[in-house]
Design a protein around this motif. Structure first.
Motif, PDB file in Angstrom:
ATOM      1  N   GLU A 135     -29.538  64.772 -58.527  1.00  0.00           N
ATOM      2  CA  GLU A 135     -28.290  64.907 -59.290  1.00  0.00           C
ATOM      3  C   GLU A 135     -27.410  63.654 -59.214  1.00  0.00           C
ATOM      4  O   GLU A 135     -26.588  63.413 -60.093  1.00  0.00           O
ATOM      5  CB  GLU A 135     -27.499  66.122 -58.775  1.00  0.00           C
ATOM      6  N   ILE A 183     -25.984  60.147 -59.736  1.00  0.00           N
ATOM      7  CA  ILE A 183     -26.153  59.191 -60.845  1.00  0.00           C
ATOM      8  C   ILE A 183     -25.975  57.748 -60.373  1.00  0.00           C
ATOM      9  O   ILE A 183     -25.854  56.835 -61.176  1.00  0.00           O
ATOM     10  CB  ILE A 183     -25.190  59.491 -62.008  1.00  0.00           C
ATOM     11  N   CYS A 187     -23.590  56.053 -58.992  1.00  0.00           N
ATOM     12  CA  CYS A 187     -22.390  55.337 -59.447  1.00  0.00           C
ATOM     13  C   CYS A 187     -21.731  54.535 -58.331  1.00  0.00           C
ATOM     14  O   CYS A 187     -20.995  53.595 -58.583  1.00  0.00           O
ATOM     15  CB  CYS A 187     -21.392  56.319 -60.041  1.00  0.00           C
TER      16      CYS A 187
END
Ligand code: SF4
Ligand code: SF4
Length: 87
Positions: free
Chosen positions: A39, A41, A43
């Motif tokens: 899950e 991403i 970032c």
């Protein structure tokens, strides 16, 4: 390559990382928090928020903490997976 929560979170669990994750992929286990590897991403928002430097991108996890890469993945496949962080 997801981010990974390592040993320093154990016993701290202040959830500062949870507040900044845009996709809510940080979950709470009994002793520490974990990042769901499918899950995340990637970032990077959580990394600087951690007061004890427990969070690393997978490729930068220190040698002595490499076992936490597998742990952050395996823990979600067990019978008692981490849940939504308690506030
Ligand atoms: S890198 Fe981003 S998506 Fe992944 S756990 Fe940290 S804040 Fe969440
Ligand atoms: S910010 Fe760091 S110590 Fe706090 S819950 Fe997240 S990983 Fe654990």
């Amino acid at each position: 390559m997801p981010y990974v929560i390592t040993e320093a979170c154990i016993g701290v669990k202040d959830r500062a990382c949870v507040d900044v994750c845009p996709v809510d992929c940080i979950y709470e286990g009994e002793n520490q928090l974990f990042i769901h590897p499918d899950e995340c991403i990637d970032c990077g928002a959580c990394e600087p928020e951690c007061p004890v430097t427990a969070i690393f991108p997978e490729e930068d996890v220190p040698q002595t903490l490499k076992s936490y890469i597998g742990l952050n993945a395996e823990v979600f496949k067990g019978p008692n997976p981490p849940g939504k962080p308690q506030r």
